[in-house]
Design an enzyme around this catalytic site. Structure first.
Site, mmCIF file in Angstrom:
data_model
loop_
_atom_site.group_PDB
_atom_site.id
_atom_site.type_symbol
_atom_site.label_atom_id
_atom_site.label_comp_id
_atom_site.label_asym_id
_atom_site.label_seq_id
_atom_site.Cartn_x
_atom_site.Cartn_y
_atom_site.Cartn_z
ATOM 1 N N LYS A 1 0.835 -1.208 0.000
ATOM 2 C CA LYS A 1 0.000 0.000 0.000
ATOM 3 C C LYS A 1 0.871 1.260 0.000
ATOM 4 O O LYS A 1 0.636 2.215 -0.742
ATOM 5 C CB LYS A 1 -0.910 -0.021 1.228
ATOM 6 C CG LYS A 1 -1.489 1.300 1.635
ATOM 7 C CD LYS A 1 -2.540 1.775 0.658
ATOM 8 C CE LYS A 1 -2.951 3.203 0.979
ATOM 9 N NZ LYS A 1 -4.215 3.565 0.444
ATOM 10 N N CYS B 1 -2.996 11.192 1.883
ATOM 11 C CA CYS B 1 -2.279 9.945 1.586
ATOM 12 C C CYS B 1 -0.901 10.184 0.989
ATOM 13 O O CYS B 1 0.107 9.837 1.592
ATOM 14 C CB CYS B 1 -3.110 9.100 0.628
ATOM 15 S SG CYS B 1 -4.787 8.856 1.209
HETATM 16 N N1 SAJ Z 1 -1.704 15.127 -8.403
HETATM 17 C C1 SAJ Z 1 -0.816 15.794 -9.220
HETATM 18 N N2 SAJ Z 1 -0.547 15.284 -10.463
HETATM 19 C C2 SAJ Z 1 -1.144 14.147 -10.914
HETATM 20 C C3 SAJ Z 1 -2.030 13.451 -10.075
HETATM 21 C C4 SAJ Z 1 -2.294 13.974 -8.828
HETATM 22 O O1 SAJ Z 1 -0.255 16.837 -8.851
HETATM 23 O O2 SAJ Z 1 -0.868 13.764 -12.053
HETATM 24 C C5 SAJ Z 1 -1.985 15.639 -7.047
HETATM 25 C C6 SAJ Z 1 -3.468 15.938 -6.814
HETATM 26 O O3 SAJ Z 1 -3.818 17.192 -7.339
HETATM 27 C C7 SAJ Z 1 -3.539 15.869 -5.305
HETATM 28 C C8 SAJ Z 1 -2.528 14.754 -4.966
HETATM 29 O O4 SAJ Z 1 -1.707 14.615 -6.109
HETATM 30 O O5 SAJ Z 1 -3.096 17.078 -4.710
HETATM 31 C C9 SAJ Z 1 -3.168 13.413 -4.639
HETATM 32 O O6 SAJ Z 1 -4.251 13.149 -5.503
HETATM 33 P P1 SAJ Z 1 -4.507 11.721 -6.178
HETATM 34 O O7 SAJ Z 1 -5.741 11.830 -6.971
HETATM 35 O O8 SAJ Z 1 -3.289 11.280 -6.864
HETATM 36 O O9 SAJ Z 1 -4.649 10.721 -4.961
HETATM 37 P P2 SAJ Z 1 -5.535 10.697 -3.607
HETATM 38 O O10 SAJ Z 1 -4.676 11.192 -2.487
HETATM 39 O O11 SAJ Z 1 -6.847 11.349 -3.780
HETATM 40 O O12 SAJ Z 1 -5.731 9.112 -3.456
HETATM 41 C C10 SAJ Z 1 -4.597 8.265 -3.409
HETATM 42 C C11 SAJ Z 1 -4.806 7.125 -4.420
HETATM 43 N N3 SAJ Z 1 -3.570 6.382 -4.579
HETATM 44 C C12 SAJ Z 1 -3.063 6.057 -5.789
HETATM 45 O O13 SAJ Z 1 -3.574 6.406 -6.816
HETATM 46 C C13 SAJ Z 1 -1.816 5.214 -5.810
HETATM 47 C C14 SAJ Z 1 -5.946 6.228 -3.944
HETATM 48 O O14 SAJ Z 1 -6.084 5.115 -4.808
HETATM 49 C C15 SAJ Z 1 -5.665 5.744 -2.524
HETATM 50 O O15 SAJ Z 1 -6.708 4.928 -2.026
HETATM 51 C C16 SAJ Z 1 -5.584 6.970 -1.636
HETATM 52 O O16 SAJ Z 1 -4.467 7.748 -2.091
HETATM 53 C C17 SAJ Z 1 -5.368 6.511 -0.204
HETATM 54 O O17 SAJ Z 1 -6.332 6.570 0.572
HETATM 55 O O18 SAJ Z 1 -4.287 6.019 0.116
#
Ligand code: SAJ
Length: 425
Positions: A205, A259
Site C-alpha cells: 500500500k 495519503c
Molecule cells: N496530483 C498531481 N498530479 C497528478 C495526479 C495527482 O499533482 O498527475 C496531485 C493531486 O492534485 C492531489 C494529490 O496529487 O493534490 C493526490 O491526488 P490523487 O488523486 O493522486 O490521490 P488521492 O490522495 O486522492 O488518493 C490516493 C490514491 N492512490 C493512488 O492512486 C496510488 C488512492 O487510490 C488511494 O486509495 C488513496 O491515495 C489513499 O487513501 O491512500
C-alpha cells in the site's frame, strides 16, 4: 453472510459499512463520536463523496446496517480508523489503531476475524495490533484470524472503486488470509491478490502511494526545467507519454490529500534508507514556493499585492482541504512579505483571497469577490468550474490581467488573446 463490525465511520469506514450491508452482511457501523452517529442516523453524511448519501440511505433502509457508539461482537471486525501523521518526529500516530485493538479484544470470540484497513507503517499489524488482541486470551492465527487489507479507493470515486478495484490481502498466516479473502470476495469485483505475509501487504500500500508521489515530483521537476527552456511542460509530457514504457503524471501546485504527502514517511518509520523518496517529498512541498517565485518574476515585489487563489481543495471536484496545495500557497504568499527582497513589512502584506465552490468555510469567497482588484489569480485545483472560466468573466474585475494555471485547465491561447499573461506549470 456474516456479521461485521466496522470500526471508524470516516472516509473509508462509512462507505465500507454501507457496501457490506448492501451485500447482505449484518453490519454494525461503530464510531466513538455520538454526534457523528446521531447525524448519520438522520441520513446526513459528513463526507462529501458522490453517491454516498443515497448509498448509505439504501443500507440503512435495508435494515442490515446499524450505527452505534458501541462496538459489538462480530465474525469480522474491520478497522478503518485514521492514522494521522506527526511531523516531529515524522511518524505515524497509531493511537486510534491501538484504541481499536483495545476495543476489540474483550469482544473477540474463537474463529472471529480482525482486518486492519487503515494505512500503517510496515510491521504495525504484528507489532502493535496483534499484542493488543492477544489480551482476549485467544491465540492469533489458531484461535482468531488477523489480516491487513489496505484500502485503495480514490476520493471522488469511492463507491465504484470499493467494488471494482483489485485488493491486496495479507494475513498473519494462511488461515487468516483465507478468512479475510472470503469477506472481500462477497462484494469486490476486482481480483483479490494475497501476499506472503501481513507486513508485505502494509508495504505494498505504501509503495503504491509513494510511487505516485515520486512520479508527480518528477513531473514537477520537469515542469520547472521546461520553463527554463521556454517549453510547455504539459505538451512535452503528453508527447513523452506516447512511448509505450513512459507514463509521467501531471505537474501542479504541490501534492495534497491525506495519503500521498504522508505515506512515504510511513515507509521511513523503521528504515533510514529513504533518499529519492525524501527528495521527491521536498520537490512536491517546494511547489508552493515555486509559484510564489513565478509570481514575483511577473509582479516584482509582492508587497501590497492582492492574489486570488482559486481552489483550496486538495484536488479537483472534491471539498477536502487536507494538506491543500492552495492553502499552502496562501500561507507562503502571506509569509513572503517579511522577506527583505520584497520590501519587508513596509510595502504591506499580500492580500490573499480564497475561492472554492466545493469548500464551505467563512474564509472562502465567491469568484467575483475573489478576483476583484486582484493582481493575479492562481488556479490550484482542477475543479470543472475553473476549467469553464472565461477571460470575460474575470478580466475587467482584476487590477492586472495575470493568471497562473498550475493545473493546465485553461485554454491559454484564448486568455492570451484577451490580453492576459498566462503562466503555466
Ligand atoms: N496530483 C498531481 N498530479 C497528478 C495526479 C495527482 O499533482 O498527475 C496531485 C493531486 O492534485 C492531489 C494529490 O496529487 O493534490 C493526490 O491526488 P490523487 O488523486 O493522486 O490521490 P488521492 O490522495 O486522492 O488518493 C490516493 C490514491 N492512490 C493512488 O492512486 C496510488 C488512492 O487510490 C488511494 O486509495 C488513496 O491515495 C489513499 O487513501 O491512500
Amino acid at each position: 453472510m456474516s456479521t461485521v463490525c466496522v470500526h471508524g465511520l470516516g472516509y473509508i469506514g462509512l462507505p465500507t459499512a454501507a457496501m457490506l450491508a448492501n451485500h447482505d452482511h449484518s453490519v454494525v457501523g461503530y464510531d466513538t463520536s455520538e454526534e457523528l452517529i446521531a447525524q448519520l442516523r438522520t441520513g446526513e453524511v459528513h463526507v462529501e463523496e458522490p453517491g454516498l448519501r443515497a448509498f448509505l440511505a439504501r443500507a440503512l433502509d435495508s435494515g442490515d446496517l446499524d450505527l452505534s457508539t458501541e462496538a459489538k461482537p462480530a465474525e469480522y471486525h474491520v478497522i478503518c480508523v485514521p492514522t494521522p501523521f506527526r511531523t516531529r518526529p515524522k511518524e505515524a500516530d497509531l493511537r486510534f489503531v491501538e484504541e481499536a485493538g483495545e476495543t476489540i479484544a474483550p469482544l473477540l470470540r474463537p474463529d472471529d476475524v480482525v482486518i486492519l484497513e487503515s494505512t500503517v507503517p510496515p510491521g504495525t499489524t504484528t507489532d502493535t495490533l496483534k499484542p493488543l488482541l492477544e489480551a482476549s486470551g485467544l491465540a492469533p492465527g489458531t484461535e482468531f484470524a488477523l489480516a491487513h487489507c489496505p484500502e485503495t479507493v480514490l476520493p471522488g470515486n469511492v463507491i465504484t472503486e470499493l467494488k471494482h478495484n483489485d485488493r491486496i490481502v495479507g494475513g498473519i498466516d494462511r488461515r487468516s488470509t483465507d478468512a479475510a479473502v472470503r469477506l472481500y470476495d462477497s462484494f469486490v469485483e476486482g481480483a483479490i491478490h494475497t501476499t506472503a505475509d501481513v507486513t508485505t501487504a502494509e508495504f505494498v500500500k505504501l509503495i503504491q502511494n509513494t510511487f505516485r508521489d515520486v512520479n508527480i515530483a518528477f513531473a514537477n521537476e520537469v515542469a520547472k526545467i521546461a520553463d527554463d527552456y521556454g517549453v510547455d511542460s504539459r505538451e512535452a509530457i503528453e508527447r513523452a507519454n506516447v512511448h509505450p514504457r513512459v507514463e509521467i503524471l501531471q505537474p501542479g501546485p504541490g501534492v495534497g490529500g491525506h495519503c500521498l504527502p504522508i505515506d512515504p514517511w510511513f515507509l521511513g518509520q523503521r528504515s533510514d534508507r529513504l533518499d529519492l523518496i525524501e527528495a521527491a517529498r521536498r520537490v512536491n512541498d517546494g511547489m508552493a514556493n515555486y509559484v510564489v517565485e513565478r509570481l514575483r518574476g511577473e509582479l516584482g515585489s509582492l508587497s501590497g499585492s492582492r492574489i486570488a487563489i482559486l481552489g483550496i481543495a486538495y484536488k479537483g471536484n472534491v471539498g477536502d482541504t487536507r494538506e491543500s496545495p492552495g492553502l499552502k500557497l496562501a500561507h507562503e504568499l502571506r509569509a513572503s512579505v517579511s522577506r527583505p527582497e520584497d520590501g519587508g513589512a513596509e510595502g504591506g502584506a499580500v492580500d490573499v483571497t480564497l475561492c472554492d465552490p466545493y469548500v464551505h468555510d467563512d474564509a472562502v469567497v465567491g469568484l467575483e469577490e475573489a478576483v476583484t482588484d486582484a493582481d493575479a489569480a492562481v488556479i490550484t485545483a482542477d475543479h470543472d468550474e475553473f476549467g469553464e472560466l472565461t477571460p470575460r468573466r474575470v478580466g475587467d474585475r482584476m487590477a492586472r490581467r495575470l493568471i497562473v494555471d498550475t493545473k493546465g485547465v485553461l485554454d491559454a491561447d484564448a486568455w492570451i488573446e484577451s490580453g492576459f499573461t498566462v503562466l503555466r506549470i
